[in-house]
Enzyme design. Structure first.
Site, mmCIF file in Angstrom:
data_model
loop_
_atom_site.group_PDB
_atom_site.id
_atom_site.type_symbol
_atom_site.label_atom_id
_atom_site.label_comp_id
_atom_site.label_asym_id
_atom_site.label_seq_id
_atom_site.Cartn_x
_atom_site.Cartn_y
_atom_site.Cartn_z
ATOM 1 N N CYS A 6 66.147 15.468 60.774
ATOM 2 C CA CYS A 6 65.922 14.475 61.829
ATOM 3 C C CYS A 6 67.033 13.425 61.804
ATOM 4 C CB CYS A 6 64.551 13.815 61.675
ATOM 5 S SG CYS A 6 63.185 14.834 62.281
ATOM 6 N N HIS A 45 60.431 17.519 65.354
ATOM 7 C CA HIS A 45 60.194 17.761 63.923
ATOM 8 C C HIS A 45 59.014 18.712 63.744
ATOM 9 C CE1 HIS A 45 60.176 17.077 59.586
ATOM 10 N NE2 HIS A 45 58.860 17.171 59.708
ATOM 11 N N ASN A 85 63.501 30.411 56.024
ATOM 12 C CA ASN A 85 62.729 30.328 54.789
ATOM 13 C C ASN A 85 61.536 29.415 55.023
ATOM 14 O OD1 ASN A 85 64.566 31.917 53.251
ATOM 15 N ND2 ASN A 85 65.940 30.154 53.129
ATOM 16 N N HIS A 98 64.172 25.459 60.468
ATOM 17 C CA HIS A 98 65.571 25.816 60.749
ATOM 18 C C HIS A 98 65.753 27.312 60.631
ATOM 19 C CE1 HIS A 98 65.163 24.747 56.486
ATOM 20 N NE2 HIS A 98 66.083 25.666 56.225
ATOM 21 N N HIS A 100 68.705 30.114 59.890
ATOM 22 C CA HIS A 100 70.058 30.383 59.406
ATOM 23 C C HIS A 100 70.631 31.533 60.238
ATOM 24 C CE1 HIS A 100 69.455 28.364 55.354
ATOM 25 N NE2 HIS A 100 68.195 28.599 55.680
HETATM 26 P P1 5GP Z 1 66.624 26.274 53.235
HETATM 27 O O1 5GP Z 1 66.974 26.446 51.791
HETATM 28 O O2 5GP Z 1 65.610 25.160 53.424
HETATM 29 O O3 5GP Z 1 66.254 27.522 53.952
HETATM 30 O O4 5GP Z 1 67.967 25.809 53.943
HETATM 31 C C1 5GP Z 1 68.438 24.504 53.952
HETATM 32 C C2 5GP Z 1 69.914 24.582 54.194
HETATM 33 O O5 5GP Z 1 70.374 23.291 54.548
HETATM 34 C C3 5GP Z 1 70.729 25.009 52.960
HETATM 35 O O6 5GP Z 1 71.425 26.223 53.261
HETATM 36 C C4 5GP Z 1 71.654 23.830 52.715
HETATM 37 O O7 5GP Z 1 72.946 24.231 52.309
HETATM 38 C C5 5GP Z 1 71.670 23.126 54.041
HETATM 39 N N1 5GP Z 1 71.894 21.691 53.957
HETATM 40 C C6 5GP Z 1 71.281 20.819 53.110
HETATM 41 N N2 5GP Z 1 71.716 19.566 53.333
HETATM 42 C C7 5GP Z 1 72.622 19.651 54.348
HETATM 43 C C8 5GP Z 1 73.415 18.673 55.024
HETATM 44 O O8 5GP Z 1 73.382 17.476 54.752
HETATM 45 N N3 5GP Z 1 74.235 19.122 56.010
HETATM 46 C C9 5GP Z 1 74.312 20.450 56.331
HETATM 47 N N4 5GP Z 1 75.159 20.774 57.311
HETATM 48 N N5 5GP Z 1 73.567 21.390 55.725
HETATM 49 C C10 5GP Z 1 72.730 20.996 54.744
HETATM 50 ZN ZN ZN Z 2 62.711 16.484 60.779
#
Ligand code: 5GP
Ligand code: ZN
Length: 112
Positions: A6, A45, A85, A98, A100
């Site tokens: 957010c 959100h 995830n 999110h 990927h």
């Molecule tokens: P998750 O592990 O929750 O599926 O993915 C979160 C993703 O957010 C991770 O791949 C991590 O590298 C990315 N991430 C975490 N903090 C930041 C940030 O401040 N900026 C960006 N661009 N990516 C982030």
């Molecule tokens: Zn949020």
């Protein structure tokens, strides 16, 4: 609300944007796990896939409509993988829904 994504949407934390419109933001992952690694998030959100409902799923549909365009904008030309995830066992680390988008190389056939 203290939510990292957010804050990125609000512009309080910078991001390397790929695409933005009224309902979503796509930006490069800070710690890429493939040559192209983009995150697509709804501007609303929603904590995770578990929070998707009949009331808010329109923004998820919009994201899926845009993913092919976002992948092309990011330079992907030969296929990609989309992952979300959800929860502890999936190692979700940011509690804002999110997706990927991973590409730019031949990805492993299996992820488990
Ligand atoms: P998750 O592990 O929750 O599926 O993915 C979160 C993703 O957010 C991770 O791949 C991590 O590298 C990315 N991430 C975490 N903090 C930041 C940030 O401040 N900026 C960006 N661009 N990516 C982030
Ligand atoms: Zn949020």
């Amino acid at each position: 609300m203290d939510c990292l994504f957010c804050r990125i949407i609000a512009g309080e934390i910078p991001s390397n944007k790929v695409y933005e419109d009224e309902s979503m933001l796509a930006f490069h992952d800070i710690n890429p796990e493939a040559p192209v690694h983009v995150l697509v998030i709804p501007k609303t959100h929603i904590p995770s896939m578990d929070g998707v409902s009949a009331e808010n799923s329109a923004c998820v549909a919009k994201i899926f409509e845009k993913i092919p365009h976002i992948a092309r904008l990011a330079g992907i030309t030969n296929g990609y993988r989309v992952i979300s995830n959800c929860g502890e066992d999936a190692a979700q680390s940011v509690q804002h829904l999110h997706f990927h988008i991973l590409g730019g190389k031949k990805l492993p056939e299996h992820i488990v």
